[in-house]
Design a protein around this motif. Structure first.
Motif, PDB file in Angstrom:
ATOM      1  N   PHE A  36       0.849  -1.183   0.000  1.00 47.01           N
ATOM      2  CA  PHE A  36       0.000   0.000   0.000  1.00 47.01           C
ATOM      3  C   PHE A  36       0.887   1.237   0.000  1.00 47.01           C
ATOM      4  CE2 PHE A  36      -2.382  -3.416   1.934  1.00 47.01           C
ATOM      5  CZ  PHE A  36      -3.610  -3.334   1.287  1.00 47.01           C
ATOM      6  N   PRO A  37       0.634   2.189  -0.913  1.00 45.69           N
ATOM      7  CA  PRO A  37       1.509   3.368  -1.012  1.00 45.69           C
ATOM      8  C   PRO A  37       1.307   4.333   0.150  1.00 45.69           C
ATOM      9  CG  PRO A  37      -0.359   3.594  -2.483  1.00 45.69           C
ATOM     10  CD  PRO A  37      -0.441   2.209  -1.892  1.00 45.69           C
ATOM     11  N   ILE A  38       2.369   5.094   0.423  1.00 46.44           N
ATOM     12  CA  ILE A  38       2.302   6.198   1.372  1.00 46.44           C
ATOM     13  C   ILE A  38       2.566   7.466   0.571  1.00 46.44           C
ATOM     14  CG2 ILE A  38       3.304   7.263   3.435  1.00 46.44           C
ATOM     15  CD1 ILE A  38       4.254   4.402   4.211  1.00 46.44           C
ATOM     16  N   ARG A  39       1.583   8.343   0.513  1.00 45.90           N
ATOM     17  CA  ARG A  39       1.713   9.575  -0.272  1.00 45.90           C
ATOM     18  C   ARG A  39       1.620  10.780   0.646  1.00 45.90           C
ATOM     19  NH1 ARG A  39      -2.444   7.084  -4.223  1.00 45.90           N
ATOM     20  NH2 ARG A  39      -1.109   5.676  -5.405  1.00 45.90           N
ATOM     21  N   ASP A  40       2.616  11.632   0.596  1.00 46.09           N
ATOM     22  CA  ASP A  40       2.670  12.822   1.457  1.00 46.09           C
ATOM     23  C   ASP A  40       2.490  12.450   2.922  1.00 46.09           C
ATOM     24  OD1 ASP A  40       3.038  14.563  -0.742  1.00 46.09           O
ATOM     25  OD2 ASP A  40       0.875  14.606  -1.102  1.00 46.09           O
ATOM     26  N   GLY A  41       3.059  11.313   3.328  1.00 49.77           N
ATOM     27  CA  GLY A  41       2.987  10.866   4.706  1.00 49.77           C
ATOM     28  C   GLY A  41       1.675  10.202   5.094  1.00 49.77           C
ATOM     29  N   ILE A  42       0.778  10.016   4.129  1.00 52.20           N
ATOM     30  CA  ILE A  42      -0.532   9.425   4.403  1.00 52.20           C
ATOM     31  C   ILE A  42      -0.621   8.050   3.741  1.00 52.20           C
ATOM     32  CG2 ILE A  42      -3.030   9.678   4.094  1.00 52.20           C
ATOM     33  CD1 ILE A  42      -2.457  12.740   3.902  1.00 52.20           C
ATOM     34  N   PRO A  43      -0.846   6.985   4.533  1.00 54.95           N
ATOM     35  CA  PRO A  43      -1.002   5.656   3.932  1.00 54.95           C
ATOM     36  C   PRO A  43      -2.320   5.561   3.169  1.00 54.95           C
ATOM     37  CG  PRO A  43      -0.998   5.531   6.349  1.00 54.95           C
ATOM     38  CD  PRO A  43      -0.895   6.959   5.982  1.00 54.95           C
ATOM     39  N   ILE A  44      -2.239   5.080   1.953  1.00 53.53           N
ATOM     40  CA  ILE A  44      -3.427   4.892   1.110  1.00 53.53           C
ATOM     41  C   ILE A  44      -3.822   3.422   1.224  1.00 53.53           C
ATOM     42  CG2 ILE A  44      -4.412   5.159  -1.192  1.00 53.53           C
ATOM     43  CD1 ILE A  44      -3.325   7.794   0.112  1.00 53.53           C
ATOM     44  N   MET A  45      -4.847   3.152   2.008  1.00 55.89           N
ATOM     45  CA  MET A  45      -5.186   1.778   2.380  1.00 55.89           C
ATOM     46  C   MET A  45      -6.356   1.214   1.569  1.00 55.89           C
ATOM     47  SD  MET A  45      -2.828   1.379   4.566  1.00 55.89           S
ATOM     48  CE  MET A  45      -3.246  -0.186   5.271  1.00 55.89           C
ATOM     49  N   TRP A  46      -6.469   1.594   0.326  1.00 60.68           N
ATOM     50  CA  TRP A  46      -7.496   1.080  -0.563  1.00 60.68           C
ATOM     51  C   TRP A  46      -6.913  -0.073  -1.374  1.00 60.68           C
ATOM     52  CZ3 TRP A  46      -8.185   6.688  -2.430  1.00 60.68           C
ATOM     53  CH2 TRP A  46      -8.970   7.387  -1.526  1.00 60.68           C
ATOM     54  N   ALA A  47      -7.648  -1.175  -1.452  1.00 62.54           N
ATOM     55  CA  ALA A  47      -7.168  -2.355  -2.169  1.00 62.54           C
ATOM     56  C   ALA A  47      -6.878  -2.041  -3.638  1.00 62.54           C
ATOM     57  CB  ALA A  47      -8.177  -3.491  -2.045  1.00 62.54           C
ATOM     58  N   ASP A  48      -7.676  -1.177  -4.252  1.00 63.74           N
ATOM     59  CA  ASP A  48      -7.452  -0.877  -5.668  1.00 63.74           C
ATOM     60  C   ASP A  48      -6.225   0.007  -5.902  1.00 63.74           C
ATOM     61  OD1 ASP A  48      -8.607   1.443  -4.639  1.00 63.74           O
ATOM     62  OD2 ASP A  48      -9.792   1.831  -6.435  1.00 63.74           O
ATOM     63  N   GLN A  49      -5.651   0.573  -4.843  1.00 63.66           N
ATOM     64  CA  GLN A  49      -4.436   1.371  -4.948  1.00 63.66           C
ATOM     65  C   GLN A  49      -3.182   0.570  -4.604  1.00 63.66           C
ATOM     66  OE1 GLN A  49      -4.159   4.834  -5.833  1.00 63.66           O
ATOM     67  NE2 GLN A  49      -6.195   4.337  -6.608  1.00 63.66           N
ATOM     68  N   ALA A  50      -3.362  -0.647  -4.111  1.00 59.73           N
ATOM     69  CA  ALA A  50      -2.231  -1.484  -3.695  1.00 59.73           C
ATOM     70  C   ALA A  50      -1.523  -2.092  -4.904  1.00 59.73           C
ATOM     71  CB  ALA A  50      -2.707  -2.586  -2.762  1.00 59.73           C
ATOM     72  N   ARG A  51      -0.231  -2.319  -4.723  1.00 58.93           N
ATOM     73  CA  ARG A  51       0.592  -2.969  -5.752  1.00 58.93           C
ATOM     74  C   ARG A  51       0.781  -4.427  -5.345  1.00 58.93           C
ATOM     75  NH1 ARG A  51       6.219  -3.800  -6.144  1.00 58.93           N
ATOM     76  NH2 ARG A  51       6.563  -2.766  -4.141  1.00 58.93           N
ATOM     77  N   GLU A  52       0.596  -5.339  -6.303  1.00 61.64           N
ATOM     78  CA  GLU A  52       0.803  -6.758  -6.020  1.00 61.64           C
ATOM     79  C   GLU A  52       2.299  -7.068  -5.972  1.00 61.64           C
ATOM     80  OE1 GLU A  52      -1.427  -9.704  -8.154  1.00 61.64           O
ATOM     81  OE2 GLU A  52      -3.068  -8.292  -8.471  1.00 61.64           O
ATOM     82  N   LEU A  53       2.676  -7.889  -4.991  1.00 59.26           N
ATOM     83  CA  LEU A  53       4.061  -8.327  -4.865  1.00 59.26           C
ATOM     84  C   LEU A  53       4.169  -9.730  -5.435  1.00 59.26           C
ATOM     85  CD1 LEU A  53       4.614  -7.098  -1.216  1.00 59.26           C
ATOM     86  CD2 LEU A  53       5.229  -5.927  -3.335  1.00 59.26           C
ATOM     87  N   HIS A  54       5.061  -9.900  -6.393  1.00 54.73           N
ATOM     88  CA  HIS A  54       5.157 -11.172  -7.096  1.00 54.73           C
ATOM     89  C   HIS A  54       6.305 -12.053  -6.622  1.00 54.73           C
ATOM     90  CE1 HIS A  54       1.962 -10.041  -9.784  1.00 54.73           C
ATOM     91  NE2 HIS A  54       2.543  -8.878  -9.934  1.00 54.73           N
TER      92      HIS A  54
END
Length: 71
Positions: A36-54
């Motif tokens: 899950f990305p952290i943008r401007d110090g704010i964690p973006i906890m939406w599943a559609d914003q997450a990156r899959e780890l392969h």
């Protein structure tokens, strides 16, 4: 990121612990293999914003959850 905030945040999907990747500015859920990305110090906890780890190279975690067993 504030360590107190890291202590209370969990994965929005499985409710499991997250690890902080300071370099990539992401919170990692190993169980769901998502970052899950952290943008401007704010964690973006939406599943559609997450990156899959392969694979293991996708994970560069610098702070691990002390409740997890050592690798």
């Amino acid at each position: 990121m504030d360590t107190q905030l890291l202590d209370i945040l969990v994965c929005p999907i499985c409710k499991g612990p997250l690890q902080h990747d300071k370099k990539a500015l992401e919170l990692i859920c190993n169980a769901d293999r998502l970052a899950f990305p952290i943008r401007d110090g704010i964690p973006i906890m939406w599943a559609d914003q997450a990156r899959e780890l392969h694979n293991a190279a996708d994970i560069g975690v610098t702070e691990r959850d002390p409740s997890l067993p050592a690798a």
